[in-house]
Design a protein around this motif. Sequence first.
Motif, PDB file in Angstrom:
ATOM      1  N   LEU A  10       0.834  -1.333   0.025  1.00 42.70           N
ATOM      2  CA  LEU A  10      -0.154   0.155  -0.016  1.00 42.70           C
ATOM      3  C   LEU A  10       0.865   1.201  -0.024  1.00 42.70           C
ATOM      4  CD1 LEU A  10      -2.375  -1.187   2.693  1.00 42.70           C
ATOM      5  CD2 LEU A  10      -2.898  -1.227   0.323  1.00 42.70           C
ATOM      6  N   VAL A  11       0.638   2.330  -0.927  1.00 44.35           N
ATOM      7  CA  VAL A  11       1.498   3.481  -1.015  1.00 44.35           C
ATOM      8  C   VAL A  11       0.468   4.548  -0.953  1.00 44.35           C
ATOM      9  CG1 VAL A  11       3.005   4.653  -2.452  1.00 44.35           C
ATOM     10  CG2 VAL A  11       3.275   2.219  -2.156  1.00 44.35           C
ATOM     11  N   GLU A  12       0.549   5.431   0.137  1.00 42.23           N
ATOM     12  CA  GLU A  12      -0.173   6.592   0.050  1.00 42.23           C
ATOM     13  C   GLU A  12       0.378   7.876  -0.469  1.00 42.23           C
ATOM     14  OE1 GLU A  12      -0.344   4.325   4.217  1.00 42.23           O
ATOM     15  OE2 GLU A  12       1.064   5.108   2.703  1.00 42.23           O
ATOM     16  N   SER A  13      -0.438   8.664  -1.108  1.00 40.69           N
ATOM     17  CA  SER A  13       0.018   9.984  -1.605  1.00 40.69           C
ATOM     18  C   SER A  13      -0.774  11.118  -1.255  1.00 40.69           C
ATOM     19  CB  SER A  13       0.183   9.868  -2.907  1.00 40.69           C
ATOM     20  OG  SER A  13      -0.792   9.286  -3.739  1.00 40.69           O
ATOM     21  N   GLY A  14      -0.330  12.462  -1.455  1.00 42.11           N
ATOM     22  CA  GLY A  14      -1.350  13.465  -1.524  1.00 42.11           C
ATOM     23  C   GLY A  14      -1.058  14.202  -0.421  1.00 42.11           C
ATOM     24  N   GLY A  15      -0.347  14.000   0.538  1.00 40.99           N
ATOM     25  CA  GLY A  15      -0.285  14.853   1.734  1.00 40.99           C
ATOM     26  C   GLY A  15       0.717  15.954   1.464  1.00 40.99           C
ATOM     27  N   GLY A  16       0.744  16.986   2.409  1.00 38.82           N
ATOM     28  CA  GLY A  16       1.383  18.034   2.142  1.00 38.82           C
ATOM     29  C   GLY A  16       0.887  19.346   3.275  1.00 38.82           C
ATOM     30  N   LEU A  17       1.560  20.362   2.898  1.00 34.37           N
ATOM     31  CA  LEU A  17       1.229  21.438   3.929  1.00 34.37           C
ATOM     32  C   LEU A  17       0.168  22.484   3.418  1.00 34.37           C
ATOM     33  CD1 LEU A  17       2.021  23.467   6.405  1.00 34.37           C
ATOM     34  CD2 LEU A  17       3.974  24.241   4.841  1.00 34.37           C
ATOM     35  N   VAL A  18      -0.794  22.669   4.181  1.00 35.45           N
ATOM     36  CA  VAL A  18      -1.946  23.624   3.800  1.00 35.45           C
ATOM     37  C   VAL A  18      -2.414  24.295   4.890  1.00 35.45           C
ATOM     38  CG1 VAL A  18      -2.674  21.880   2.144  1.00 35.45           C
ATOM     39  CG2 VAL A  18      -3.639  21.616   4.322  1.00 35.45           C
ATOM     40  N   GLN A  19      -3.097  25.363   4.827  1.00 34.75           N
ATOM     41  CA  GLN A  19      -3.525  26.198   5.724  1.00 34.75           C
ATOM     42  C   GLN A  19      -4.899  25.892   6.161  1.00 34.75           C
ATOM     43  OE1 GLN A  19      -3.779  30.189   3.957  1.00 34.75           O
ATOM     44  NE2 GLN A  19      -1.610  30.433   4.916  1.00 34.75           N
ATOM     45  N   ALA A  20      -5.365  26.310   7.485  1.00 35.96           N
ATOM     46  CA  ALA A  20      -6.706  25.739   8.034  1.00 35.96           C
ATOM     47  C   ALA A  20      -7.695  26.189   6.979  1.00 35.96           C
ATOM     48  CB  ALA A  20      -6.830  26.468   9.612  1.00 35.96           C
ATOM     49  N   GLY A  21      -8.849  25.192   6.933  1.00 38.81           N
ATOM     50  CA  GLY A  21      -9.926  25.808   6.000  1.00 38.81           C
ATOM     51  C   GLY A  21      -9.759  25.138   4.503  1.00 38.81           C
ATOM     52  N   ASP A  22      -8.535  24.683   4.181  1.00 42.04           N
ATOM     53  CA  ASP A  22      -8.174  24.240   2.932  1.00 42.04           C
ATOM     54  C   ASP A  22      -8.512  22.714   2.765  1.00 42.04           C
ATOM     55  OD1 ASP A  22      -4.848  25.750   2.377  1.00 42.04           O
ATOM     56  OD2 ASP A  22      -7.192  26.631   2.077  1.00 42.04           O
ATOM     57  N   SER A  23      -8.407  22.242   1.522  1.00 44.55           N
ATOM     58  CA  SER A  23      -8.710  20.865   1.420  1.00 44.55           C
ATOM     59  C   SER A  23      -7.430  19.995   0.719  1.00 44.55           C
ATOM     60  CB  SER A  23      -9.902  20.576   0.267  1.00 44.55           C
ATOM     61  OG  SER A  23     -11.116  21.071   0.553  1.00 44.55           O
ATOM     62  N   LEU A  24      -7.329  18.632   1.128  1.00 45.50           N
ATOM     63  CA  LEU A  24      -6.698  17.653   0.579  1.00 45.50           C
ATOM     64  C   LEU A  24      -7.198  16.494  -0.155  1.00 45.50           C
ATOM     65  CD1 LEU A  24      -3.178  17.979   2.826  1.00 45.50           C
ATOM     66  CD2 LEU A  24      -3.405  18.552   0.250  1.00 45.50           C
ATOM     67  N   ARG A  25      -6.570  15.896  -0.810  1.00 47.16           N
ATOM     68  CA  ARG A  25      -7.033  14.521  -1.183  1.00 47.16           C
ATOM     69  C   ARG A  25      -6.176  13.511  -1.123  1.00 47.16           C
ATOM     70  NH1 ARG A  25     -11.810  12.938  -3.668  1.00 47.16           N
ATOM     71  NH2 ARG A  25     -11.633  10.789  -4.976  1.00 47.16           N
ATOM     72  N   LYS A  35      -9.436   0.224 -10.063  1.00 47.79           N
ATOM     73  CA  LYS A  35      -8.039   0.755 -10.024  1.00 47.79           C
ATOM     74  C   LYS A  35      -7.309   0.309  -8.839  1.00 47.79           C
ATOM     75  CE  LYS A  35      -9.451   4.661 -12.684  1.00 47.79           C
ATOM     76  NZ  LYS A  35      -9.487   6.177 -12.770  1.00 47.79           N
ATOM     77  N   ASN A  36      -7.900  -0.432  -7.749  1.00 47.16           N
ATOM     78  CA  ASN A  36      -7.237  -0.845  -6.690  1.00 47.16           C
ATOM     79  C   ASN A  36      -6.948   0.372  -5.757  1.00 47.16           C
ATOM     80  OD1 ASN A  36      -7.202  -3.635  -5.858  1.00 47.16           O
ATOM     81  ND2 ASN A  36      -5.242  -3.900  -6.388  1.00 47.16           N
ATOM     82  N   THR A  37      -7.534   1.198  -5.650  1.00 50.21           N
ATOM     83  CA  THR A  37      -7.095   2.577  -4.936  1.00 50.21           C
ATOM     84  C   THR A  37      -8.258   2.852  -3.903  1.00 50.21           C
ATOM     85  OG1 THR A  37      -8.169   4.085  -6.752  1.00 50.21           O
ATOM     86  CG2 THR A  37      -6.050   3.485  -7.123  1.00 50.21           C
ATOM     87  N   VAL A  38      -8.009   3.622  -2.713  1.00 52.34           N
ATOM     88  CA  VAL A  38      -8.777   4.242  -1.912  1.00 52.34           C
ATOM     89  C   VAL A  38      -8.333   5.688  -1.510  1.00 52.34           C
ATOM     90  CG1 VAL A  38      -9.727   3.909   0.540  1.00 52.34           C
ATOM     91  CG2 VAL A  38      -9.022   1.932  -0.696  1.00 52.34           C
ATOM     92  N   ASP A  39      -9.209   6.507  -1.582  1.00 51.63           N
ATOM     93  CA  ASP A  39      -9.035   8.095  -1.457  1.00 51.63           C
ATOM     94  C   ASP A  39      -9.657   8.397  -0.240  1.00 51.63           C
ATOM     95  OD1 ASP A  39      -9.113   8.899  -5.017  1.00 51.63           O
ATOM     96  OD2 ASP A  39      -7.610   7.905  -3.887  1.00 51.63           O
ATOM     97  N   LEU A  40      -9.009   9.539   0.291  1.00 50.72           N
ATOM     98  CA  LEU A  40      -9.607  10.212   1.511  1.00 50.72           C
ATOM     99  C   LEU A  40      -9.643  11.539   1.037  1.00 50.72           C
ATOM    100  CD1 LEU A  40     -10.700  10.176   4.458  1.00 50.72           C
ATOM    101  CD2 LEU A  40      -8.416  10.370   5.082  1.00 50.72           C
ATOM    102  N   GLN A  41     -10.867  12.263   0.794  1.00 51.39           N
ATOM    103  CA  GLN A  41     -10.885  13.698   0.717  1.00 51.39           C
ATOM    104  C   GLN A  41     -11.247  14.312   1.727  1.00 51.39           C
ATOM    105  OE1 GLN A  41     -11.010  15.342  -2.330  1.00 51.39           O
ATOM    106  NE2 GLN A  41     -11.409  17.274  -1.092  1.00 51.39           N
ATOM    107  N   MET A  42     -10.292  15.376   2.064  1.00 51.90           N
ATOM    108  CA  MET A  42     -10.271  16.108   3.405  1.00 51.90           C
ATOM    109  C   MET A  42     -10.831  17.553   3.241  1.00 51.90           C
ATOM    110  SD  MET A  42      -7.010  14.421   5.444  1.00 51.90           S
ATOM    111  CE  MET A  42      -5.929  15.059   4.215  1.00 51.90           C
ATOM    112  N   ASP A  43     -11.710  17.742   3.550  1.00 52.88           N
ATOM    113  CA  ASP A  43     -12.154  19.455   3.699  1.00 52.88           C
ATOM    114  C   ASP A  43     -12.195  20.145   4.817  1.00 52.88           C
ATOM    115  OD1 ASP A  43     -14.467  18.208   1.385  1.00 52.88           O
ATOM    116  OD2 ASP A  43     -12.630  18.915   0.763  1.00 52.88           O
ATOM    117  N   SER A  44     -11.899  21.481   4.999  1.00 55.07           N
ATOM    118  CA  SER A  44     -12.238  22.435   6.214  1.00 55.07           C
ATOM    119  C   SER A  44     -11.147  21.733   7.177  1.00 55.07           C
ATOM    120  CB  SER A  44     -13.883  22.204   6.485  1.00 55.07           C
ATOM    121  OG  SER A  44     -14.584  22.770   5.833  1.00 55.07           O
ATOM    122  N   LEU A  45     -10.033  21.631   6.721  1.00 51.98           N
ATOM    123  CA  LEU A  45      -9.089  20.991   7.598  1.00 51.98           C
ATOM    124  C   LEU A  45      -8.662  22.026   8.308  1.00 51.98           C
ATOM    125  CD1 LEU A  45      -6.565  19.538   4.638  1.00 51.98           C
ATOM    126  CD2 LEU A  45      -7.579  18.447   6.686  1.00 51.98           C
TER     127      LEU A  45
END
Length: 127
Positions: A4-19, A76-86
């Motif tokens: 399993l390989v995760e991707s998509g992390g990063g540095l964001v500001q409060a209120g932003d979104s990441l997937r 596609k053998n993938t699982v996503d996590l949509q993160m809003d209002s961080l």
Amino acid sequence: QVQLVESGGGLVQAGDSLRLSCAASGRTVSTNAMGWFRQAPEKEREFVAAISWSGGNTYYADAVKGRFTISRDNAKNTVDLQMDSLKPEDTAVYYCARHSIFYSTYDITQRTMYAYWGQGTQVTVSS
């Protein structure tokens, strides 16, 4: 074996979104529930969200309910996590994992039920 390989992390500001995305290889994960967990510094790894093998049922920790959405694409053998209002308290290393039991959601929020884990991806939310 399942990798399993995760991707998509990063540095964001409060209120932003990441997937976040989790890509599986080696064996299919379409027969197992999948989960996302996170671990902040000096804290235990905690449940974030999970999804049944078919995608028909989803589960969320109270802290993320209404802000995060888990989904999967078995083709596609993938699982996503949509993160809003961080929020700053969402800062952690996020891990995806495969449930140990085929076609089961038994104790799906418990990390001990997951046999395969990714290496994690860092999410940092600044205030």
